[in-house]
Design a protein around this motif. Structure first.
Motif: not given
Ligand code: HDD
Ligand code: HEM
Ligand code: HEM
Lengths: 443, 343
Positions: A237, A234, A375, A252, A320, A186, A323-324, A183, A150, A328, A244, A248, A371, A368, A230
């Motif tokens: 992240s 997150g 990525t 997302m 995404f 997670a 995951m979020v 990770m 990444n 929650m 970067r 992405k 997520g 997981v 978490q």
């Protein structure tokens, strides 16, 4: 099926399979260490039974995790030879250290599983802790290899050549910390919820309640603490991704147009053709805040990214959201459990609490998988972000589709057999670990 | 530093052959044991390999990691042209590993056990067979990077007599190693006699397969004779190995167990040395006469250096524990302690 798609699907399948086992391999040793400790301290036989019952399960998961990991280390070359040819010497450092960590883990596991009654009890306990620490370490190392894909570092890419290679710099690339932290949390959250959920179900069924209540408590505490941390990690992240890999982040969030005071999009159906998201809830300014810590900061949209460098938006966005959303939900459950432990002890006896956890059994692992989809799919079309395209890395061998069908068959059957095995372990708890009724009623 | 890495690569292949090989061999023996004695064989086997089982296949992973970090060109050439045998070997590893675990940890003992046992035994045969095929292909000049047809590039790179003969030889060696190791694990004279007989049989199977390897090499114009007997080291290796086989049988009938294991290990080490010494550093010989060399087709110096340090430090950590693990479970009082895996 197109060979390129087949190779990607096979990689995704193998990794998606392995991650479940590696999470369990990383985390369960810590649960066992706690119950083992409680047994050594209190000499309450229940804790010994829990440790033993868990260690049987772990042995099964560990073996499947080890073979699926072995498959992966070959698959990297079998499917992505061009990638490995150039990347191997650069991002290989964590893999070679990981080898050491695995080795220690495997040796310690030998001591732990076969060491009952043979060694000094505390030496035996320590070997279990070492299994956990080295498992966690190997997870961190392999994630740092992925983080390098990444955010490539530790080399200069000049005219198609990879020069001035520095494997240490590559290992400590910009993304390694945020990814490794997220990770590890997670793994604790997902495994904690899954284990707690299974034991909650058994409590609801009124089987070996004492045994399952103690097991539930250990797993739930670990899972809930991780689930509370978490979202923080997150968020960290997400800020990192914004810096970067803006493409992405845009995928997302299904964020098509660059704008200031960018709104966070919740739900909705991304429509890449018309560059909009239908039926979504928009919270103005929140995306700017999440990505850059400022409600007014501009957030790069997909419009600033050349079409051939854009990741698939729909998959990344849905993954995404999943995951979020689940993150929650897990946080909410953790808050309820926290309230029960600290303020409302009577809740700990209520069926609804166990029902809640039983329903939540799979959600950590779903998060997981989601997520990782974010990525990995969000990195497309790159295998090494900004340096090498996935399409240029794939093996020249034709017929990968058959290999994909074959491995799909293998993984599906392995998953089924593992579940079957686990079911039989749980079914046998009655016979193997039942307590004399007197003790059970006293609690 | 490069040589440190090469030594580790060689050593991990050797250790995989010795420890992993004995572990495969145990399954191979099971495959060739009459059903009457199979249970006893299985029990002896499990006591011997259970505790170090997880650690055994780590040697393979170490070898692979060394290859892809240190010698990426070699790793990728093998992964592309030997895709199919590698895949079959992987399927073997998956089947074996899971069947081994399931049969010992399944909480309910019923008919499923037959299925696990069958899978375990068959995959114990397939995995070393393909391991040997892969090793044989790398030196038989059948890998052709310029091939244009699917058959030439991906099938005939490995499917011809020499690699198959090497594969069978590997299987026989594994069976031989396991039966020699297990002689020392037996409890009664009569069991000891059984494993001695097996070792004897496997010894001859290995000799037979060895002859097959040389015949195939001769037939395919692979200069194996020259590699093995062309230099004093090769002759010395073969000579000492032969003497040690005689010594092994001398001791076997006199009840020395540990010496037997050392001698069998020594023989395998000599075989690997003889097989690799002459064409070192070229470990992959290609059809067009080119070769991939450990000295030339390596990663950059900084990587090799880091890799060498990682390996050295890793082994300082690992070896004492590994040796202690093997030592702890060596002692003969196995039966007395409650072995949890047997519940
Ligand atoms: C239990 C599982 C779980 C939960 C509840 C969450 N995550 Fe997550 N997330 C992961 C499990 C995960 C993961 C599977 O472990 C990933 C994949 C790669 C990685 O490092 O972690 C991941 C990746 C990942 C990434 C991409 C990182 C990258 O590509 O470098 C971001 C931005 C977030 N997460 C953000 C969040 C946010 C804002 C959450 C809020 C609740 C959240 N995650 C909950
Ligand atoms: C275990 C958790 C992981 C999961 C679930 C996962 C998931 C995926 C998915 C879904 C893809 C396919 C993406 C696409 O083609 O659209 C993929 C590709 C890939 N992943 Fe991962 N990944 C994981 C970790 C890793 C790690 C740790 C590495 C390497 C060190 C890695 C290396 C790769 C490679 C080489 C590809 C193929 C090239 C590509 O599609 O970009 N992955 N993975
Ligand atoms: C995020 C992704 C990953 C994590 C967190 C992870 C973590 C782990 C852990 C904790 C184990 C220990 C075995 C167990 O407990 O079941 C394991 C096994 C293994 N993993 Fe992974 N892994 C990941 C991806 C990969 C990838 C991409 C590869 C290969 C390139 C790989 C190679 C292996 C190997 C070879 C083993 C077996 C080691 C043994 O025998 O103990 N893993 N992994």
């Amino acid at each position: 099926m197109d060979d390129f798609i087949a190779a990607r699907s096979q990689m995704a399948l193998s990794l998606g399979f392995h991650i479940v086992f590696s999470c369990i391999g990383m985390v369960m040793p810590f649960f066992m260490a706690v119950s083992h400790y409680l047994w050594l301290r209190t000499e309450n036989i229940v804790y010994q039974n829990i440790t033993r019952a868990w260690s049987k399960g772990v042995a099964i998961f560990f073996a499947v995790g080890a073979v699926s990991g072995t498959v992966l280390s070959f698959e990297l070359g079998l499917l992505w030879p061009t990638f490995m040819k150039h990347a191997g010497p650069i991002f290989g450092m964590p893999f070679s250290l990981e080898g050491t960590a695995f080795f220690i883990e495997a040796i310690a596991l030998g001591f732990f599983l076969y060491g009952w009654g043979r060694f000094n009890p505390w030496f035996h306990w320590i070997t279990g802790v070492i299994v956990g620490i080295s498992g966690l370490l190997s997870g961190i190392l392999v994630v740092s290899a992925n983080a390098w894909m990444n955010s490539p570092a530790g080399f200069d890419y000049i005219n198609g050549q990879y020069l001035n290679i520095d494997p240490i710099k590559a290992m400590f690339n910009a993304a390694w910390f945020s990814q490794a932290l997220h990770m590890c949390l997670a793994a604790f959250a997902a495994t904690g919820f899954a284990v707690a959920g299974v034991h909650a179900l058994m409590i609801l069924r009124k089987q070996n309640v004492h045994f399952h209540r103690q097991s539930f408590r250990i797993a739930a505490i670990f899972g809930c603490v991780a689930a509370l941390l978490q979202p923080l990690s997150g968020d960290f992240s997400a800020k990192d991704v914004a810096k970067r890999q803006p493409a992405k982040l845009a995928a997302m969030e299904a964020h098509f147009k660059t704008e200031e005071r960018a709104s966070l999009i919740v739900g909705g159906i991304p429509d890449a053709e018309h560059q909009k998201v239908d039926y979504a809830v928009k919270i103005p300014g929140l995306l700017s805040f999440m990505a850059h810590g400022d409600f007014d900061a501009p957030v790069k949209g997909l419009d600033q990214i050349p079409l051939q460098d854009q990741p698939p938006v729909a998959i990344t966005h849905y993954a995404f959201q999943i995951m979020v959303g689940l993150g929650m939900a897990m946080m909410a459950i953790a808050l309820v459990f926290g309230t029960a432990v600290f303020l409302k002890k009577e809740w700990l006896k209520k069926d609804w609490l166990f029902k809640l956890f039983a329903w939540a059994t799979p959600i950590g692992f779903i998060a997981v998988e989601a997520g990782w989809t974010v990525t990995e799919v969000g990195r497309q079309p790159w295998i090494i972000h900004g340096v090498m395209r996935t399409a240029d890395a794939v093996t020249p061998m034709p017929g990968i589709a058959y290999s994909f069908y074959l491995f799909t068959g293998v993984y599906v059957s392995l998953a089924l057999v593992t579940l079957f095995m686990l079911y039989r372990q749980i079914k046998m708890v009655d016979t193997l670990y039942d307590l004399p009724t007197g003790i059970q009623e006293a609690h | 530093m490069l040589y440190v890495v090469i030594v580790f690569l060689w050593a991990s292949i050797l250790l995989y052959l010795l420890l992993g090989g004995a572990d495969f061999g145990a399954g191979i023996i099971e495959l060739f044991t009459s059903s009457k004695n199979r249970n006893q064989t299985r029990k002896t086997l499990y006591q011997a390999i259970g505790p170090i089982w997880e650690a055994n296949h780590m040697w393979l992973i170490i070898a692979i990691v060394i290859l892809f970090v240190g010698f990426p060109a070699i790793y990728t050439t093998m992964s592309v042209n030997l895709h199919i045998p590698l895949t079959i070997m992987l399927l073997g590893i998956i089947a074996r590993g899971t069947a081994f675990t399931f049969r010992h940890y399944d909480a309910v003992v019923d008919d499923m056990q037959h299925i696990y046992n069958r899978i375990f035994a068959v995959s114990s045969f397939i995995t070393p067979l393909f391991l040997g095929i892969i090793a044989g292909s790398t030196v038989s000049r059948s890998i052709d990077p310029e091939a244009h047809t699917f058959l030439d590039a991906y099938i005939f790179s490995w499917l011809h007599p020499f690699p198959v003969a090497v594969g069978l030889f590997t299987v026989a060696i594994c069976g031989y190693l396991a039966s020699v190791y297990l002689i020392g694990e037996t409890d009664t004279p009569e069991q000891r006699q059984r494993f001695l007989a097996k070792a004897w049989l496997m010894n001859w199977a290995a000799v037979g397969c060895g002859v097959l390897v040389f015949t195939a090499a001769y037939w395919e114009n692979i200069p194996l004779m020259h590699w093995v007997f062309g230099e004093i080291w090769g002759i010395l290796g073969v000579g000492t190995a032969t003497i040690s086989v005689l010594a092994l049988w001398f001791f076997a009938y006199r009840g020395y167990n540990n010496i037997l294991r050392i001698l069998a290990g020594f023989q395998v080490m000599m075989i690997l040395m003889v097989a690799t010494y002459q064409h070192f550093p070229n470990i992959v010989l290609l059809k067009n006469g080119a070769y991939l060399s450990l000295l030339e087709h390596k990663g950059n110096d900084k990587t090799i250096q880091a890799l060498a340090w990682a390996l050295v430090l890793g082994s300082v950590f690992i070896l004492p524990f590994l040796i202690y693990l093997m030592y702890s479970f060596q002692s003969k009082d196995k039966e007395e302690a409650p072995v949890y895996g047997d519940v």
